[in-house]
Scaffold this motif. Structure first.
Motif, PDB file in Angstrom:
ATOM      1  N   GLY A 191     -11.362 -21.411 -19.090  1.00 58.92           N
ATOM      2  CA  GLY A 191     -11.446 -20.702 -20.357  1.00 58.92           C
ATOM      3  C   GLY A 191     -11.047 -19.248 -20.275  1.00 58.92           C
ATOM      4  N   ASN A 192     -11.023 -18.691 -19.069  1.00 55.87           N
ATOM      5  CA  ASN A 192     -10.607 -17.301 -18.899  1.00 55.87           C
ATOM      6  C   ASN A 192      -9.085 -17.241 -19.012  1.00 55.87           C
ATOM      7  N   LYS A 193      -8.585 -16.366 -19.854  1.00 56.83           N
ATOM      8  CA  LYS A 193      -7.133 -16.299 -20.108  1.00 56.83           C
ATOM      9  C   LYS A 193      -6.330 -16.041 -18.837  1.00 56.83           C
ATOM     10  N   SER A 194      -6.924 -15.368 -17.858  1.00 57.64           N
ATOM     11  CA  SER A 194      -6.181 -15.068 -16.638  1.00 57.64           C
ATOM     12  C   SER A 194      -5.898 -16.324 -15.817  1.00 57.64           C
ATOM     13  N   CYS A 195      -6.633 -17.394 -16.080  1.00 55.91           N
ATOM     14  CA  CYS A 195      -6.443 -18.638 -15.329  1.00 55.91           C
ATOM     15  C   CYS A 195      -5.678 -19.694 -16.119  1.00 55.91           C
ATOM     16  N   ALA A 196      -5.354 -19.400 -17.367  1.00 59.95           N
ATOM     17  CA  ALA A 196      -4.748 -20.404 -18.245  1.00 59.95           C
ATOM     18  C   ALA A 196      -3.407 -20.915 -17.719  1.00 59.95           C
ATOM     19  N   GLU A 197      -2.602 -20.034 -17.128  1.00 56.24           N
ATOM     20  CA  GLU A 197      -1.284 -20.438 -16.631  1.00 56.24           C
ATOM     21  C   GLU A 197      -1.423 -21.448 -15.494  1.00 56.24           C
ATOM     22  N   ILE A 198      -2.349 -21.179 -14.576  1.00 56.73           N
ATOM     23  CA  ILE A 198      -2.567 -22.082 -13.447  1.00 56.73           C
ATOM     24  C   ILE A 198      -3.107 -23.409 -13.949  1.00 56.73           C
ATOM     25  N   LEU A 199      -4.083 -23.349 -14.831  1.00 56.24           N
ATOM     26  CA  LEU A 199      -4.700 -24.558 -15.360  1.00 56.24           C
ATOM     27  C   LEU A 199      -3.682 -25.414 -16.110  1.00 56.24           C
ATOM     28  N   ALA A 200      -2.922 -24.796 -17.007  1.00 57.49           N
ATOM     29  CA  ALA A 200      -1.930 -25.545 -17.782  1.00 57.49           C
ATOM     30  C   ALA A 200      -0.879 -26.165 -16.863  1.00 57.49           C
ATOM     31  N   LEU A 256      -1.499 -24.446 -27.099  1.00 61.58           N
ATOM     32  CA  LEU A 256      -2.660 -23.639 -26.723  1.00 61.58           C
ATOM     33  C   LEU A 256      -2.566 -22.243 -27.343  1.00 61.58           C
ATOM     34  N   ARG A 257      -1.341 -21.748 -27.473  1.00 66.17           N
ATOM     35  CA  ARG A 257      -1.135 -20.389 -28.014  1.00 66.17           C
ATOM     36  C   ARG A 257      -1.482 -20.278 -29.492  1.00 66.17           C
TER      37      ARG A 257
END
Length: 199
Positions: free
Chosen positions: A51-60, A143-144
Motif C-alpha cells: 500500500g505504500n506508494k514507494s513499493c507500488a512499482e515493485i509490487l505491480a 491503479l493510477r
C-alpha cells in the motif's frame, strides 16, 4: 603394430562424452509463492510495505510478470480472495467498502471482463482461463486512476492475492493496515527497482 591401450586413451572421455553432473535446481513450487523465482529477494525487505506508494512499482511488476503470467489462478488463491472480500465488506468502515470495490475492480481488470460480471462469478471462472499480458498491464495502469486510496489498495491487493503473494507482502498479517493503509507513504527517489541491486 601396437594394440590400442584403453587405460592410456579411454574412448569415453572425448570432448562430447556424456558426463554425469548436476545443474543447480530452479523449481517453481506447486504450492505457494517462491519470490526468488520472480526475481525478488527470498524475504521481503522491511521497508517494502503493502500500500505504500514507494513499493507500488515493485509490487505491480511482481504481479504483471509473476505467477499470473504462467498459468491460471490457483484455487487456494481464489479462496483467499473470497475471504479478503468478505472481511473488507464486514470491516464496518467506508474504507472497507471501498477496498472491497477495489478488489472487484482488480479481478475484473485482470480477467478482462466487463462491469456486469460479479466477483463471485469471476471467482468461479478464473481457474478456467489464465490472465493475459494486456489484462495484467491494464490492471497496472488502472491503479493510477483509482477513485480513492482504499480502492487503490483493494485493486493492488487483488493482484497480490490472486498471485499467491499475500503472505510474502505481509498483507495477511494486519487486516487494518491493508484496508486503511500505512500512515507513511514517501516516494522512492532513485526508482523502486534500484533497491534490488543491493541483494
Amino acid at each position: 603394430m601396437n594394440a590400442f591401450d584403453e587405460s592410456k586413451h579411454p574412448r569415453s572421455r572425448g570432448k562430447f562424452a556424456a558426463v554425469s553432473h548436476r545443474e543447480p535446481a530452479v523449481t517453481l513450487s506447486e504450492k505457494g509463492f517462491d519470490a526468488r523465482y520472480w526475481g525478488l529477494p527470498a524475504l521481503r525487505p522491511g521497508s517494502w510495505v503493502f500500500g505504500n506508494k514507494s513499493c507500488a512499482e515493485i509490487l505491480a511488476g511482481s504481479v504483471v510478470d509473476g505467477p499470473l503470467s504462467r498459468g491460471s489462478v490457483q484455487q487456494e488463491n481464489l479462496d483467499a480472495f473470497a475471504r479478503w472480500e468478505s472481511a473488507a465488506l464486514n470491516h464496518g468502515t467506508a474504507e472497507g467498502k471501498e477496498f472491497a470495490a477495489g478488489l472487484e475492480d482488480g479481478i475484473r481488470t485482470l480477467h478482462g471482463t466487463g462491469a456486469g460480471d460479479s466477483a463471485a462469478g469471476l471467482l468461479g471462472t478464473a481457474p478456467l482461463a489464465p490472465t493475459t499480458h494486456p489484462s495484467r498491464v491494464n490492471w497496472q495502469l488502472r491503479l493510477r486512476s483509482a477513485s480513492s486510496e482504499a480502492r487503490y489498495r483493494g485493486q493492488l491487493a487483488a493482484g497480490v492475492i490472486l498471485s499467491g503473494a499475500e503472505k510474502w507482502w505481509g498483507i495477511s498479517d494486519d487486516l487494518d493496515l491493508a484496508i486503511l493503509g500505512s500512515a507513511e507513504s514517501t516516494p522512492r527517489p532513485a526508482g523502486a527497482w534500484s533497491s534490488l541491486s543491493s541483494r
